[in-house]
Design a protein around this motif. Structure first.
Motif, short mmCIF file in Angstrom:
data_model
loop_
_atom_site.label_atom_id
_atom_site.label_comp_id
_atom_site.label_asym_id
_atom_site.label_seq_id
_atom_site.Cartn_x
_atom_site.Cartn_y
_atom_site.Cartn_z
N GLY A 45 37.51 48.59 38.62
CA GLY A 45 38.59 47.70 39.05
C GLY A 45 38.83 46.61 38.05
N CYS A 46 38.26 45.44 38.31
CA CYS A 46 38.55 44.27 37.48
C CYS A 46 37.82 44.32 36.13
CB CYS A 46 38.15 43.02 38.22
SG CYS A 46 36.36 42.91 38.53
N GLY A 47 36.64 44.90 36.13
CA GLY A 47 35.87 44.95 34.88
C GLY A 47 35.18 43.66 34.52
N GLY A 49 33.30 41.84 37.00
CA GLY A 49 32.29 41.48 38.00
C GLY A 49 32.81 40.78 39.23
N VAL A 50 34.11 40.87 39.47
CA VAL A 50 34.68 40.12 40.59
C VAL A 50 35.00 41.00 41.81
CG1 VAL A 50 36.70 38.77 41.32
CG2 VAL A 50 35.61 38.30 39.12
N CYS A 51 35.53 42.21 41.60
CA CYS A 51 36.10 42.96 42.73
C CYS A 51 35.09 43.79 43.51
CB CYS A 51 37.23 43.86 42.25
SG CYS A 51 36.68 45.31 41.31
N GLY A 52 34.02 44.24 42.87
CA GLY A 52 33.00 45.04 43.56
C GLY A 52 33.29 46.52 43.63
N CYS A 54 33.05 48.74 41.48
CA CYS A 54 32.13 49.52 40.64
C CYS A 54 30.69 49.46 41.16
CB CYS A 54 32.17 48.98 39.22
SG CYS A 54 31.51 47.29 39.14
N CYS A 66 29.92 47.33 36.16
CA CYS A 66 30.73 46.93 35.01
C CYS A 66 30.06 45.80 34.23
CB CYS A 66 32.14 46.52 35.43
SG CYS A 66 32.24 44.96 36.33
S1 FES Z 1 35.03 46.64 38.26
FE1 FES Z 1 35.31 44.83 39.46
S2 FES Z 1 33.28 44.10 39.73
FE2 FES Z 1 33.04 45.79 38.41
#
Ligand code: FES
Ligand code: FES
Length: 163
Positions: A45-47, A49-52, A54, A66
């Protein structure tokens, strides 16, 4: 520099207890490696560490893949959603289905892994604990109330199964 799990997968690392093959394909999205390994659950998702999206497990603890540098992944073992059970029979997976949690589904593998991490630490989590942990990950479809129900259902099943 940090790499997503898609690059971690390119290394020879234990995944679900087995060593993954190495890859010589160009770096790409998670789906690229998901296709290669038939592991399409973990999302990128965000890459940052925010969205979760992964989220995977390491020694039962939910972590954001990520945020793992490939060089730091060697010799470590990770479990993706596919490793929870061979047939979606893990209590969290069953509870998710029973409560009809998913909407678009994008966030759900990461959410289930986050829930597994929570239940490992707390066998009977309160609403507040669940909301605190789960709201740290992003579900744009707003499935949080159903996730809370599913986590309570899974927790009850897990407690009942304990000797
Ligand atoms: S891709 Fe969003 S927290 Fe890892
Ligand atoms: S179910 Fe759609 S983003 Fe969570």
């Amino acid at each position: 520099m940090r790499f997503g799990i898609e690059r971690v997968f390119r290394r020879i690392i234990p995944l679900h207890g087995e060593r993954c093959p190495s890859f010589d394909r160009r770096p790409g999205a998670v789906g690229d490696n998901g296709d290669t390994l038939s592991l399409t659950g973990t999302k990128f998702g965000c890459g940052v560490g925010v969205c979760g999206a992964c989220t995977v497990l390491e020694n039962g603890k939910a972590i954001r893949s990520c945020q793992i540098a490939a060089r730091d992944a060697n010799g470590r073992s990770f479990t993706t959603i596919e490793g929870l059970s061979p047939d979606a029979s893990h209590p969290c997976q069953r509870a998710w289905l029973a409560e009809d949690v998913a909407q678009c589904g994008f966030c759900q593998p990461g959410m289930i892994m986050t829930a597994c991490g929570l239940l490992r630490e707390h066998s009977e989590p309160t609403d507040e604990m669940i909301d605190t942990v789960m709201s740290d990950s992003v579900c744009r479809c707003g499935t949080y109330p159903r996730m809370r129900k599913a986590i309570k259902r899974a927790a009850a099943e897990m407690r009942a199964k304990k000797p």
